[in-house]
Design a protein around this motif. Structure first.
Motif, PDB file in Angstrom:
ATOM      1  N   PHE A 196       0.836  -1.200   0.000  1.00 13.13           N
ATOM      2  CA  PHE A 196       0.000   0.000   0.000  1.00 13.13           C
ATOM      3  C   PHE A 196       0.871   1.250   0.000  1.00 13.13           C
ATOM      4  O   PHE A 196       0.583   2.231  -0.694  1.00 13.13           O
ATOM      5  N   ARG A 197       1.965   1.212   0.775  1.00 10.87           N
ATOM      6  CA  ARG A 197       2.889   2.349   0.827  1.00 10.87           C
ATOM      7  C   ARG A 197       3.494   2.601  -0.554  1.00 10.87           C
ATOM      8  O   ARG A 197       3.654   3.752  -0.974  1.00 10.87           O
ATOM      9  N   ASN A 198       3.820   1.541  -1.262  1.00 11.46           N
ATOM     10  CA  ASN A 198       4.384   1.677  -2.604  1.00 11.46           C
ATOM     11  C   ASN A 198       3.385   2.330  -3.548  1.00 11.46           C
ATOM     12  O   ASN A 198       3.742   3.198  -4.352  1.00 11.46           O
ATOM     13  N   LEU A 199       2.126   1.944  -3.443  1.00 11.87           N
ATOM     14  CA  LEU A 199       1.091   2.538  -4.288  1.00 11.87           C
ATOM     15  C   LEU A 199       0.912   4.023  -3.974  1.00 11.87           C
ATOM     16  O   LEU A 199       0.678   4.832  -4.879  1.00 11.87           O
ATOM     17  N   ILE A 200       1.007   4.390  -2.697  1.00 11.55           N
ATOM     18  CA  ILE A 200       0.909   5.800  -2.316  1.00 11.55           C
ATOM     19  C   ILE A 200       2.050   6.594  -2.929  1.00 11.55           C
ATOM     20  O   ILE A 200       1.865   7.704  -3.453  1.00 11.55           O
ATOM     21  N   GLU A 201       3.256   6.029  -2.887  1.00 14.10           N
ATOM     22  CA  GLU A 201       4.414   6.717  -3.461  1.00 14.10           C
ATOM     23  C   GLU A 201       4.241   6.916  -4.970  1.00 14.10           C
ATOM     24  O   GLU A 201       4.585   7.966  -5.518  1.00 14.10           O
ATOM     25  N   ILE A 202       3.707   5.891  -5.638  1.00 14.27           N
ATOM     26  CA  ILE A 202       3.451   6.007  -7.076  1.00 14.27           C
ATOM     27  C   ILE A 202       2.412   7.091  -7.336  1.00 14.27           C
ATOM     28  O   ILE A 202       2.562   7.925  -8.237  1.00 14.27           O
ATOM     29  N   GLU A 203       1.358   7.094  -6.528  1.00 14.75           N
ATOM     30  CA  GLU A 203       0.291   8.091  -6.693  1.00 14.75           C
ATOM     31  C   GLU A 203       0.847   9.501  -6.532  1.00 14.75           C
ATOM     32  O   GLU A 203       0.535  10.406  -7.303  1.00 14.75           O
ATOM     33  N   CYS A 204       1.689   9.687  -5.508  1.00 18.37           N
ATOM     34  CA  CYS A 204       2.257  11.010  -5.257  1.00 18.37           C
ATOM     35  C   CYS A 204       3.190  11.450  -6.384  1.00 18.37           C
ATOM     36  O   CYS A 204       3.176  12.609  -6.795  1.00 18.37           O
ATOM     37  N   SER A 205       3.986  10.512  -6.886  1.00 20.68           N
ATOM     38  CA  SER A 205       4.943  10.865  -7.934  1.00 20.68           C
ATOM     39  C   SER A 205       4.255  11.153  -9.259  1.00 20.68           C
ATOM     40  O   SER A 205       4.741  11.939 -10.075  1.00 20.68           O
ATOM     41  N   GLN A 206       3.084  10.518  -9.486  1.00 15.77           N
ATOM     42  CA  GLN A 206       2.370  10.692 -10.754  1.00 15.77           C
ATOM     43  C   GLN A 206       1.291  11.768 -10.686  1.00 15.77           C
ATOM     44  O   GLN A 206       0.628  12.041 -11.677  1.00 15.77           O
ATOM     45  N   LYS A 207       1.142  12.366  -9.516  1.00 19.85           N
ATOM     46  CA  LYS A 207       0.039  13.293  -9.299  1.00 19.85           C
ATOM     47  C   LYS A 207       0.063  14.477 -10.257  1.00 19.85           C
ATOM     48  O   LYS A 207      -0.973  15.050 -10.579  1.00 19.85           O
ATOM     49  N   CYS A 208       1.247  14.850 -10.682  1.00 19.74           N
ATOM     50  CA  CYS A 208       1.375  16.047 -11.515  1.00 19.74           C
ATOM     51  C   CYS A 208       1.735  15.740 -12.968  1.00 19.74           C
ATOM     52  O   CYS A 208       1.975  16.666 -13.741  1.00 19.74           O
TER      53      CYS A 208
ATOM     54  N   ARG B 234      -4.988   3.538  11.990  1.00 19.18           N
ATOM     55  CA  ARG B 234      -4.073   2.396  12.098  1.00 19.18           C
ATOM     56  C   ARG B 234      -2.702   2.684  11.506  1.00 19.18           C
ATOM     57  O   ARG B 234      -1.689   2.219  12.008  1.00 19.18           O
ATOM     58  N   TYR B 235      -2.678   3.442  10.407  1.00 18.49           N
ATOM     59  CA  TYR B 235      -1.408   3.711   9.734  1.00 18.49           C
ATOM     60  C   TYR B 235      -1.281   5.209   9.439  1.00 18.49           C
ATOM     61  O   TYR B 235      -1.290   5.631   8.287  1.00 18.49           O
ATOM     62  N   PRO B 236      -1.161   6.008  10.488  1.00 16.76           N
ATOM     63  CA  PRO B 236      -1.104   7.474  10.275  1.00 16.76           C
ATOM     64  C   PRO B 236       0.084   7.894   9.424  1.00 16.76           C
ATOM     65  O   PRO B 236       0.011   8.912   8.724  1.00 16.76           O
ATOM     66  N   GLU B 237       1.181   7.110   9.460  1.00 14.44           N
ATOM     67  CA  GLU B 237       2.346   7.509   8.669  1.00 14.44           C
ATOM     68  C   GLU B 237       2.055   7.444   7.175  1.00 14.44           C
ATOM     69  O   GLU B 237       2.625   8.215   6.396  1.00 14.44           O
ATOM     70  N   LEU B 238       1.167   6.540   6.759  1.00 10.59           N
ATOM     71  CA  LEU B 238       0.794   6.461   5.347  1.00 10.59           C
ATOM     72  C   LEU B 238       0.031   7.721   4.931  1.00 10.59           C
ATOM     73  O   LEU B 238       0.247   8.258   3.843  1.00 10.59           O
ATOM     74  N   CYS B 239      -0.869   8.168   5.808  1.00 11.92           N
ATOM     75  CA  CYS B 239      -1.623   9.387   5.512  1.00 11.92           C
ATOM     76  C   CYS B 239      -0.697  10.598   5.489  1.00 11.92           C
ATOM     77  O   CYS B 239      -0.830  11.477   4.630  1.00 11.92           O
ATOM     78  N   HIS B 240       0.248  10.646   6.416  1.00 11.24           N
ATOM     79  CA  HIS B 240       1.203  11.752   6.426  1.00 11.24           C
ATOM     80  C   HIS B 240       2.027  11.776   5.149  1.00 11.24           C
ATOM     81  O   HIS B 240       2.266  12.836   4.558  1.00 11.24           O
ATOM     82  N   ARG B 241       2.449  10.582   4.725  1.00 15.27           N
ATOM     83  CA  ARG B 241       3.249  10.500   3.502  1.00 15.27           C
ATOM     84  C   ARG B 241       2.446  10.984   2.302  1.00 15.27           C
ATOM     85  O   ARG B 241       2.933  11.752   1.474  1.00 15.27           O
ATOM     86  N   TYR B 242       1.206  10.534   2.211  1.00 15.73           N
ATOM     87  CA  TYR B 242       0.351  10.907   1.083  1.00 15.73           C
ATOM     88  C   TYR B 242       0.071  12.406   1.091  1.00 15.73           C
ATOM     89  O   TYR B 242       0.145  13.081   0.061  1.00 15.73           O
ATOM     90  N   PHE B 243      -0.233  12.941   2.273  1.00 16.64           N
ATOM     91  CA  PHE B 243      -0.557  14.365   2.391  1.00 16.64           C
ATOM     92  C   PHE B 243       0.647  15.234   2.090  1.00 16.64           C
ATOM     93  O   PHE B 243       0.584  16.149   1.264  1.00 16.64           O
TER      94      PHE B 243
END
Length: 211
Positions: free
Chosen positions: A68-80, A125-134
C-alpha cells in the motif's frame, strides 16, 4: 592530491522501474484496494488477482502495508504528470481557469476519489501512510502550481511575494470543500455548483494578486 585522498564520486541513484511481474502485482493490488478498501483486501486475494504465487508476491512486497505504501508513493509521484501547462499568452484568467478545472475534475473522478478514501480510512491504524500521502502529494502539487504562478508573475500578469502561499490559496479558493467531502464519503455538490465555486474563487484570487 595524494593517492589515499582520491575518492570516486558515488553514482547518482537510479529510479526504480518496476518489471512486468511487479506491475501485475501493483495493478491488481490497486484494483483490490479501490474496490474493497485496505482492511478488507488480503494478500491472498492480491496474489490471485495478479496471477502470481504468494511466494512471488512476498518476494516483492513483504507485507500489505508495504504494498500500500508503494502505491501511495506512485500516486504522489504521478500526481502532476497529467496537469496541463497553463498558456499565459491567453491571459491569467483563462490559463488559471483551465488549470483549476483540472484539479476539480480530478477530485470528481471516481477512481481518484476511491484511492483518496482508501488512504484516509487508514488514518488511525497507519497514520504515517496518511502523512506520507498528504505531505508528498501536496508538496508536489504546490511546487508545480507555484512554478506556473511564478511564470505568470514574470509576464506581469500577477504580483505576489510568496509563490507557494499563492499556490495554496489558489487551490483552496477554487477546490473549496471538495477534498473533505470526498474523504468523508459525503454527497458531492453538482458539477455545475463546483464550477460556480471555482469561478468565484478564481475571481477572488485574481483580484487579490492583480499587478
Amino acid at each position: 592530491m595524494t593517492e589515499a585522498a582520491e575518492t570516486t564520486a558515488p553514482e547518482p541513484a537510479t529510479e526504480h522501474v518496476p518489471n512486468r511481474k511487479e506491475c501485475q502485482i501493483l495493478s491488481a493490488a490497486r484494483t483490490q484496494f479501490l474496490e474493497q478498501g485496505f482492511a478488507e483486501t488480503s494478500m491472498d486475494g492480491i496474489a490471485r488477482a495478479a496471477g502470481v504465487s504468494k511466494a512471488t508476491l512476498y518476494a516483492y512486497f513483504p507485507s500489505k502495508e508495504a504494498l500500500f505504501r508503494n502505491l501511495i508513493e506512485i500516486e504522489c509521484s504521478q500526481k502532476c504528470t497529467d496537469v496541463p501547462k497553463p498558456d499565459f499568452d491567453l491571459g491569467a484568467e483563462q490559463a488559471l481557469r483551465e488549470l483549476c478545472a483540472h484539479f476539480v475534475a480530478r477530485f470528481l473522478t471516481r477512481e481518484w476519489a476511491a484511492f483518496f478514501q482508501a488512504v484516509s480510512s487508514e488514518r488511525w491504524r497507519y497514520p504515517e501512510l496518511c502523512h506520507r500521502y498528504f505531505n508528498s502529494g501536496k508538496q508536489n502539487v504546490l511546487d508545480l502550481v507555484a512554478g506556473f504562478l511564478d511564470e505568470a508573475k514574470a509576464k506581469g500578469l500577477l504580483a505576489f511575494d510568496d509563490a507557494q502561499m499563492a499556490a495554496e490559496q489558489l487551490l483552496h479558493l477554487t477546490i473549496s470543500d471538495l477534498p473533505m467531502r470526498v474523504a468523508l464519503g459525503l454527497e458531492l455538490r453538482s458539477e455545475a455548483e463546483y464550477q460556480r465555486v471555482m469561478e468565484s474563487g478564481l475571481a477572488v484570487f485574481l483580484k487579490a494578486y492583480a499587478p
